[in-house]
Design an enzyme around this catalytic site. Structure first.
Site, mmCIF file in Angstrom:
data_model
loop_
_atom_site.group_PDB
_atom_site.id
_atom_site.type_symbol
_atom_site.label_atom_id
_atom_site.label_comp_id
_atom_site.label_asym_id
_atom_site.label_seq_id
_atom_site.Cartn_x
_atom_site.Cartn_y
_atom_site.Cartn_z
ATOM 1 N N ASP A 49 -7.270 -0.616 5.922
ATOM 2 C CA ASP A 49 -6.093 0.228 5.736
ATOM 3 C C ASP A 49 -5.001 -0.503 4.964
ATOM 4 O O ASP A 49 -4.983 -1.738 4.890
ATOM 5 C CB ASP A 49 -5.486 0.614 7.099
ATOM 6 C CG ASP A 49 -6.414 1.471 7.939
ATOM 7 O OD1 ASP A 49 -7.515 1.813 7.482
ATOM 8 O OD2 ASP A 49 -6.009 1.796 9.075
ATOM 9 N N HIS A 192 -7.217 -4.536 7.755
ATOM 10 C CA HIS A 192 -6.155 -4.182 6.805
ATOM 11 C C HIS A 192 -6.196 -5.080 5.568
ATOM 12 O O HIS A 192 -6.115 -6.298 5.706
ATOM 13 C CB HIS A 192 -4.795 -4.307 7.488
ATOM 14 C CG HIS A 192 -4.625 -3.345 8.632
ATOM 15 N ND1 HIS A 192 -5.218 -3.540 9.855
ATOM 16 C CD2 HIS A 192 -3.957 -2.173 8.705
ATOM 17 C CE1 HIS A 192 -4.928 -2.513 10.632
ATOM 18 N NE2 HIS A 192 -4.160 -1.671 9.975
HETATM 19 ZN ZN ZN Z 1 -1.547 1.572 8.178
#
Ligand code: ZN
Length: 235
Positions: A49, A192
């Protein structure tokens, strides 16, 4: 990132049901949402992400080394900032999902705000990568009234995760431990490659964790697949 700001968490958690509906990984109260694949197949999905970021290429390099695909939930504003890196993700054959345009906390936002943000992300990602996302991951995992309708209009299905690395906060050994531990058939693992809207974020702990994690998962016999392959297997 997915650490919910404390004030937002308190407000959102006013009622237990609402808290679950907003953040529960298995909740689909505010729109169609998935969080794991079949327990019958020895496959799982790596998801990233908050990218693209300046450090995304380091992740792409590790994925290329092992020839495994991943799904990147990109933030529209970051795609506008780093279109070449967004495109490199697509060119390398990875899947791209929608992680909003501005990475807002959607709690207490209007349905019109939510739809406009998701639509802008969708258009930005398509314009720069040529990919029309089919999957949406809500920032902070927070869903809200109107999200279901926005997803429907944009043909997006929500995706949560079955294990999350908390890699915006933990060191690589801890991130590796959480995800190696959460690996099972059908798992969707969340990491991430950016940090919300930060420029030049330090994601070294993430990169290190991924370097250890991929060979460990392959060693255990898992096939790494995109979210679409994991959730909608063709065969
Ligand atoms: Zn996020």
């Amino acid at each position: 990132m997915d650490s919910l700001p404390a004030a937002g968490a308190g407000l959102c958690a006013g009622a237990a049901f609402l808290a679950w509906a907003v953040r529960g990984r298995s909740a689909a109260v505010f729109g169609k949402s998935r969080w794991r694949g079949s327990p019958e197949r020895r496959a799982l999905a790596l998801t990233f992400d908050d990218g693209p970021s300046e450090s995304t290429p380091a992740i792409l390099q590790v994925l290329a080394q092992y020839r495994v695909p991943a799904t990147f939930f990109q933030v529209g504003a970051n795609v506008d900032r780093l279109p070449d890196i967004a495109r490199a993700v697509a060119t390398a054959g990875h899947a791209i999902g929608n992680h909003s345009y501005a990475h807002p906390l959607f709690c207490f936002r209007s349905p019109a705000f939510i739809e406009a943000d998701l639509r802008r992300a969708q258009q930005t990602i398509r314009a720069h990568t040529g990919i029309e996302p089919e999957w949406f991951r809500a920032p902070y995992g927070v869903r809200w009234f109107g999200m279901g309708r926005a997803q429907q209009r944009l043909s997006l299905t929500g995706v949560m995760w079955s294990a999350i690395g908390r890699d915006w906060r933990l060191n690589s050994a801890q991130v590796f431990g959480r995800l190696a531990n959460g690996a099972r058939n059908g798992a969707i693992l969340c990491l991430h490659d950016g940090r919300e809207l930060q420029m030049r974020p330090d994601i070294n702990e993430t990169v290190e964790a991924v370097r250890r994690l991929i060979p460990a998962l392959l060693e255990r016999g898992y096939r790494l697949q995109t979210v679409s392959e994991l959730l909608c297997p063709k065969s």
